[in-house]
Write a protein that holds these residues in place. Structure first.
Motif, short mmCIF file in Angstrom:
data_model
loop_
_atom_site.label_atom_id
_atom_site.label_comp_id
_atom_site.label_asym_id
_atom_site.label_seq_id
_atom_site.Cartn_x
_atom_site.Cartn_y
_atom_site.Cartn_z
N VAL A 116 0.84 -1.20 0.00
CA VAL A 116 0.00 0.00 0.00
C VAL A 116 0.88 1.25 0.00
N LEU A 117 1.95 1.23 0.79
CA LEU A 117 2.86 2.37 0.82
C LEU A 117 3.45 2.62 -0.56
N LEU A 118 3.93 1.56 -1.22
CA LEU A 118 4.56 1.71 -2.52
C LEU A 118 3.56 2.23 -3.56
N VAL A 119 2.36 1.64 -3.60
CA VAL A 119 1.36 2.05 -4.58
C VAL A 119 0.92 3.49 -4.33
N SER A 120 0.71 3.84 -3.08
CA SER A 120 0.27 5.21 -2.79
C SER A 120 1.33 6.23 -3.17
N ARG A 121 2.61 5.87 -3.00
CA ARG A 121 3.69 6.79 -3.39
C ARG A 121 3.77 6.91 -4.91
N MET A 122 3.57 5.81 -5.62
CA MET A 122 3.57 5.85 -7.08
C MET A 122 2.47 6.77 -7.60
N LEU A 123 1.26 6.61 -7.05
CA LEU A 123 0.13 7.43 -7.49
C LEU A 123 0.32 8.89 -7.10
N LEU A 124 0.90 9.12 -5.92
CA LEU A 124 1.18 10.49 -5.52
C LEU A 124 2.19 11.13 -6.46
N GLY A 125 3.20 10.36 -6.87
CA GLY A 125 4.18 10.87 -7.83
C GLY A 125 3.53 11.26 -9.14
N PHE A 126 2.59 10.42 -9.62
CA PHE A 126 1.88 10.76 -10.86
C PHE A 126 1.10 12.06 -10.69
N ALA A 127 0.42 12.21 -9.55
CA ALA A 127 -0.40 13.40 -9.32
C ALA A 127 0.46 14.65 -9.13
N GLU A 128 1.68 14.49 -8.60
CA GLU A 128 2.53 15.65 -8.36
C GLU A 128 3.47 15.94 -9.52
N GLY A 129 3.55 15.04 -10.50
CA GLY A 129 4.44 15.24 -11.63
C GLY A 129 4.28 16.58 -12.34
N PRO A 130 3.04 17.00 -12.64
CA PRO A 130 2.86 18.26 -13.37
C PRO A 130 2.86 19.50 -12.50
N SER A 131 3.09 19.37 -11.21
CA SER A 131 2.88 20.50 -10.29
C SER A 131 3.73 21.71 -10.64
N ALA A 132 5.03 21.50 -10.85
CA ALA A 132 5.91 22.63 -11.13
C ALA A 132 5.51 23.33 -12.43
N ALA A 133 5.24 22.54 -13.47
CA ALA A 133 4.86 23.13 -14.75
C ALA A 133 3.57 23.94 -14.62
N MET A 134 2.59 23.38 -13.90
CA MET A 134 1.32 24.08 -13.74
C MET A 134 1.50 25.37 -12.93
N ALA A 135 2.20 25.27 -11.82
CA ALA A 135 2.37 26.45 -10.96
C ALA A 135 3.12 27.56 -11.69
N LEU A 136 4.18 27.19 -12.39
CA LEU A 136 4.95 28.21 -13.11
C LEU A 136 4.15 28.79 -14.27
N GLY A 137 3.36 27.94 -14.95
CA GLY A 137 2.54 28.44 -16.03
C GLY A 137 1.55 29.49 -15.56
N VAL A 138 0.91 29.25 -14.43
CA VAL A 138 -0.04 30.22 -13.89
C VAL A 138 0.69 31.49 -13.42
N ALA A 139 1.81 31.30 -12.71
CA ALA A 139 2.55 32.47 -12.23
C ALA A 139 3.04 33.34 -13.38
N HIS A 140 3.56 32.72 -14.42
CA HIS A 140 4.07 33.49 -15.56
C HIS A 140 2.97 34.22 -16.30
N SER A 141 1.74 33.71 -16.20
CA SER A 141 0.64 34.37 -16.90
C SER A 141 0.25 35.70 -16.27
#
Length: 442
Positions: free
Chosen positions: A115-140
């Motif tokens: 459960v720990l491994l699967v939850s970390r994998m899914l969290l990684g998928f959900a957090e993968g685009p975070s930097a791109a999204m945050a910077l895209g909004v800030a730059h706008s």
């Protein structure tokens, strides 16, 4: 265009105070977004010693868990890059943060390695685009020549997250247990989602205006030229090394300080917090330094490219040095300087990505870059876990691992110094662009 955005023709200096306040409100909200992002990443490392004991796993298996976070990270980054600009930021970032909360919840009660491994994998998928999204909004919300400081502030959330999380989670675990740490981070994420749905908005650049500090950057560049340019390749190499450093710091630094060097849990928590806090401060400081260099006439390569590379090179030297020193002020100094300079370089370097990338292509380019450099996060925890398992004394494994990380940072900085030439690359893009059509009177 968002209802409260300026028309693209409105000069930044003519923006009403209410607009400027909204822009900085978005920056603060996005800083909190990145703060929570990295607190979620750091929680397993911060509870690592207790978690290893309760789950009965060794250093190699712990390395697999920490590496597993990054296995789907690249897929998430690409998916997020595709969705950025197509879904309003209000719903996109709110939905992503809600996914983080759902991924954290199983560890509030579970004691299963799977459960720990699967939850970390899914969290990684959900957090993968975070930097791109945050910077895209800030730059706008900011014109290109004023983007470095907002970028540094948003990325600084990556340092402030563990800065806040380290002492809080240490206290929570001491008072309750490690499961409570996941409950606290999930609750904080839920609060952010509610606030963001109330205040979050796109800025005027969300429809593709005001893309780069270079006025001759074409509106579109073929992806094969864009992704193969020296600046994009060099920055990706630099980010690969710095992200390996971030992954090691998030996943293994607390254990290295406790298992390898013998610091107690409370001291470890404060030392980890110190490394993140100083990194966040220096990210903002060097964002301002870069801005000052630009105002005084320095070229973009010097003020954003070479500055980042020099900081990473010095960080590499410090990273090789600090584990070999005995416990004491000197060791703490080089530990803090090494981790801080490495993080401080990232905000400046991220601003350079926007300088050489047309606005409409920025989300895709950042997504591809993230998918490439995130491999540093996949490999680094695995390698260090293997070194610690193979060593007769865990401290020897940690010293060897951090020495290798420092060498990687130094080599990556030297490669990036050679490749990052934004003025040359933009001139090449402009020369290859088709000539603009000129209207002819009948």
């Amino acid at each position: 265009m968002a209802a409260d955005s300026l028309p693209p023709s409105t000069p930044a200096d003519a923006a009403p105070p209410s607009y400027r306040r909204r822009a900085w409100l978005m920056v603060m909200a996005l800083l909190a977004f990145m703060l929570l992002n990295y607190a979620d990443k750091a929680v397993v490392g911060l509870v690592g010693v207790d978690l290893l004991h309760d789950l009965g796993i060794d250093a190699g298996e712990f390395g697999v868990v920490q590496s597993g976070f990054f296995w789907l990270y690249a897929a998430g980054a690409v998916a997020g890059g595709f969705l950025t600009g197509r879904i309003p930021a209000r719903w996109l970032l709110g939905g992503v943060a809600l996914l983080w909360v759902l991924c954290l919840l199983p560890m509030v009660w579970s004691t299963s390695f799977t459960v720990l491994l699967v939850s970390r994998m899914l969290l990684g998928f959900a957090e993968g685009p975070s930097a791109a999204m945050a910077l895209g909004v800030a730059h706008s919300w900011f014109p290109a020549d004023r983007r470095t400081l907002p970028t540094s502030l948003v990325i600084a959330g990556a340092s402030f997250g563990p800065l806040v999380a380290a002492p809080v989670i240490t206290a929570v675990v001491a008072r309750f247990d490690w499961h409570a740490a996941f409950a606290v981070t999930a609750a904080a994420g839920l609060v952010w989602v509610v606030v963001w749905l109330l205040v979050g908005r796109d800025g005027p650049e969300a429809v593709g205006h005001a893309g780069s500090i270079f006025v001759d950057l074409p509106e579109r560049v073929p992806y094969r030229r864009l992704l193969a340019s020296g600046t994009v390749v060099g920055l990706t190499v630099l980010f690969f090394a710095t992200y390996a450093s971030v992954a090691i710091k998030v996943s293994w630094l607390p254990l290295a300080l406790r298992q390898g060097l013998g610091y107690d849990a409370t001291t470890t928590g404060w030392l980890v917090a110190l490394t993140y806090g100083s990194g966040g401060v220096l990210m903002i400081v060097f964002g301002a330094v870069s801005r000052t260099m630009t105002k005084r006439g320095a070229g973009v390569r010097a003020s954003r490219g070479l500055l980042s590379c020099v900081l990473v090179a010095v960080a590499g030297l410090c990273t090789m040095l600090w584990p070999a020193l005995g416990r004491g002020p000197a060791q703490v100094f080089f530990l803090v300087v090494g981790t801080s300079l490495c993080v401080g370089a990232q905000g400046v370097a991220w601003a350079l990505v926007s300088d050489v990338t047309p606005a409409r292509q920025r989300g895709t380019v950042i997504g591809v870059m993230v998918s490439c450099y995130s491999m540093g996060g996949v490999l680094a925890p695995l390698v260090l876990g293997g070194l610690v398992d193979a060593a007769a004394d865990p401290l020897d494994g940690y010293r060897l691992g951090f020495a290798g990380l420092g060498a990687l940072l130094l080599v990556a900085a030297l490669i990036a110094m050679r490749l990052v030439r934004p003025e040359r690359d933009v001139a090449s893009f402009a020369a290859a662009a088709p000539p603009a059509k000129v209207a002819v009177d009948a």
